[in-house]
Scaffold this active site. Structure first.
Site, PDB file in Angstrom:
ATOM      1  N   GLY A  53       0.944  -1.337  -0.155  1.00 17.15           N
ATOM      2  CA  GLY A  53       0.016   0.007   0.011  1.00 17.15           C
ATOM      3  C   GLY A  53       0.813   1.314   0.020  1.00 17.15           C
ATOM      4  N   VAL A  60       4.179   0.974   2.426  1.00 21.64           N
ATOM      5  CA  VAL A  60       4.195  -0.426   2.977  1.00 21.64           C
ATOM      6  C   VAL A  60       4.555  -1.683   2.042  1.00 21.64           C
ATOM      7  CG1 VAL A  60       2.934  -1.739   4.763  1.00 21.64           C
ATOM      8  CG2 VAL A  60       2.493   0.751   4.594  1.00 21.64           C
ATOM      9  N   LYS A  75       6.518  -0.597   7.042  1.00 18.22           N
ATOM     10  CA  LYS A  75       6.158   0.652   6.814  1.00 18.22           C
ATOM     11  C   LYS A  75       7.618   1.666   6.639  1.00 18.22           C
ATOM     12  CE  LYS A  75       2.514   2.765   8.471  1.00 18.22           C
ATOM     13  NZ  LYS A  75       1.757   3.746   9.253  1.00 18.22           N
ATOM     14  N   ASP A 172      -9.276   7.995  14.221  1.00 25.60           N
ATOM     15  CA  ASP A 172      -9.062   7.724  12.631  1.00 25.60           C
ATOM     16  C   ASP A 172      -9.835   6.236  12.420  1.00 25.60           C
ATOM     17  OD1 ASP A 172      -9.068   8.640  10.069  1.00 25.60           O
ATOM     18  OD2 ASP A 172      -6.992   7.888   9.753  1.00 25.60           O
TER      19      ASP A 172
END
Length: 593
Positions: A53, A60, A75, A172
């Site tokens: 991602g 990542v 990450k 979030d």
């Protein structure tokens, strides 16, 4: 000869051109191999072509621990991000600090972190199922089934039990931040998380407005003070989206979104069936005012979470009720298309024979419509119990539902077997009339409906049986002389699921008297709205004990008007009229002892 030389030269030129292209492609491939070479950070290895991602702050990659071969997510955040925006570094430090202390099955685990001159690396638990947002997009309607949504909701809530106990708010929560690994939901991305003092969890504070606008609480959107209940709002919006395929409110800007939240009441789409407990918890999670919003403690104790098989039972109830609402009454007057089609197809029959077929069908559906009352009664008893609105013990509730459903299924099964057998269904018709009926579309459609009736009710019946067996398992399995007569009778009824014999009627009368008495005893303590629901249940209880006083088949007028009138009267009746009708029955019951 000259032409041959020209042709030969052209072949050579083409060969050279192809060779140059191959060399160029090989060079490009070599550069890609060089770029995607394997990297090692601590004991973890990864290659840049295994991208999982990419976001605003970094990328990542899928990696692996060289020693254990454990799959990980790595990450990578460029150091330049911190130079351009110091808040990114502050959030990263907070994310690492918070995640180091979180060890939970439903939270993505932080294994390690390190940095180089160019990048910061965070080693995280690898999740093979992607995120909830991506999975929803792949599904029809961009949503999950209610069963799957509840499963993930429960898992996320388990994670929040730990977060809440440690005074952590996430800020979030959204589908993209919930990852799945082997079907288990895990909260990820704690970049906006904040740790509060335990005494301040429910008190409002002025914190930075971070998160994704569609999932932000109205307090954050309006830049007011907010508490840990901001996560409850976000989770409620996400739960709604998982079930219905969209968020409750959509807008092009934060101002428009806030205006809609404040002006447009929460609504549920009519094309998606969902359970009472699901809607109840969503409504309470999406209260605009924080002081009206459900607390984490109340969520943890909510029926949707407190009983693992609650959803399965409620789904069976809702599916059965939906079927009943659609096919509560079937017969002459509301099924005219069926009879028109019959007349069109059965042209070889005489008018008198057609009339006999219709009359047989009316008899079949009269009995079916009458027996449906048992099913309606059992389903609404279940619904009231699931909503904590039935003031009887679980033992009496389960026994009553079991017996009413068994009566319905036993009668329907007996009717279906008689129709499909070779014997005449009703002595008022001769063999030829019955055979004509069995060859008609009326027979096909009525038997198909009866089969649907049986299947829908049987799903609920099996859930009730499962609950009874779980509750009485020890008593039922033990062959001991001190077992009560009620348990002995129940055990016998469970071994003959659809048989309606004398022992059944004995047990039925015993339990129904207990059930009715329990409702009467508690009824005086309730408000009028609650009383009306229970008086309706009592009215049905008295009706099914004496069907003939309410419904009688009339061959000269075999329509469904008496059923239509009955249901219309029940829909329109005032509480005072209902109470008067039922009180007369109660008085007669008390007099009879």
């Amino acid at each position: 000869m000259y032409q041959e030389l020209i042709a030969t030269q052209q072949i050579i030129n083409n060969y050279l051109l192809i060779s140059q292209q191959l060399v160029s492609k090989q060079g490009q491939m070599d550069q890609k191999v060089q770029k995607s070479k394997i990297k090692q950070i601590l004991t973890y290895v990864f290659s840049e072509d295994r991208l999982l991602g990419e976001g605003a702050f970094g990328v990542v990659y899928k990696g692996e621990d060289k020693n254990t071969k454990q799959k990980v997510a790595i990450k990578q955040i460029s150091q330049s991000k911190f130079q351009n925006d110091p808040i990114v570094l502050k959030n990263l430090k907070r994310e690492i600090e918070i995640m180091q202390d979180l060890k939970h099955e439903n939270i993505v685990q932080l294994f390690n972190f390190t940095y180089t001159a160019s990048n910061v690396y965070i080693i995280l638990e690898y999740c093979d199922g992607g995120d909830i947002l991506s999975l929803m997009k792949k599904n029809e309607g961009k949503r999950f089934s209610e069963e799957i949504a509840i499963k993930h909701f429960r898992q996320i809530t388990e994670a929040f039990k730990m977060l809440h106990s440690k005074g952590i708010i996430h800020r979030d929560i959204k589908p993209a931040n919930i990852l799945l690994h082997k079907g288990i939901a895990k909260i990820s991305d704690f970049g906006f998380a904040r740790m509060l003092d335990q005494t301040n969890l429910n008190s409002q504070q002025k914190l930075t407005a971070l998160g994704s606008p569609l999932y932000m609480s109205p307090q954050i959107l309006s830049q007011e003070q907010f508490s840990s209940k901001c996560d409850i709002w976000s989770l409620g919006v996400m739960f709604y989206e998982m079930i219905y395929g969209r968020t409750p409110w959509t807008a092009q800007s934060q101002i428009e979104l806030l205006n809609k939240i404040n002006s447009q009441p929460l609504q549920f789409p009519s094309d998606v069936i969902s359970s009472y407990n699901t809607k109840d918890i969503i409504v309470r999670m999406l209260k605009v005012q924080e002081n009206e919003r459900i607390s984490w403690e109340e969520i943890f104790a909510h029926p949707l979470l407190s009983e693992e098989d609650q959803y399965v039972l409620e789904t069976a109830v809702q599916n059965n009720i939906s079927h009943l609402e659609q096919f509560k009454i079937i017969g002459l007057f509301n099924n005219n298309n069926q009879y028109y089609e019959f007349f069109q197809q059965q042209s070889q029959l005489q008018q008198a024979q057609k009339n006999q077929c219709i009359l047989i069908d009316c008899v079949v559906l009269f009995h079916r419509n009458k027996y449906v009352l048992f099913n309606i009664l059992a389903s609404h008893i279940c619904l009231l119990k699931l909503r904590s609105e039935l003031p009887v013990s679980n033992e009496i509730f389960l026994s009553a539902c079991f017996l009413y459903l068994k009566l319905f299924l036993g009668q329907i099964k007996s009717t279906a077997e008689a129709l499909k057998g070779n014997e005449i269904f009703d002595p008022n018709f001769d063999q030829q009339d019955f055979q004509n009926y069995k060859n008609s579309i009326l027979f096909q459609q009525s038997t198909s409906l009866i089969e649907q009736d049986f299947n829908k009710a049987n799903c609920l019946y099996q859930q009730i049986i499962s609950k009874i067996v779980n509750r009485y398992q020890i008593q039922i399995q033990q062959q001991q002389p001190y077992l009560s007569g009620e348990i002995q009778l129940l055990k016998q009824q469970l071994s003959n699921l659809y048989e309606l014999d004398e022992q059944f009627m004995l047990f039925y009368n015993q339990v129904m008297n207990q059930f009715i008495s329990a409702i009467i005893e508690k009824n005086n303590l309730l408000d009028i709205e609650h009383k009306k629901k229970l008086y309706t249940i009592l009215k049905y209880c008295f009706i099914v004990q004496d069907f003939d006083a309410y419904f009688q088949f009339d061959a000269s007028n075999p329509n469904i008007q008496q059923f239509l009138s009955f249901y219309h009267h029940n829909d329109q009746i005032s509480f005072q009229e209902l109470q008067k009708e039922v009180d007369i029955q109660i008085e007669q019951l008390l007099k009879s002892g």
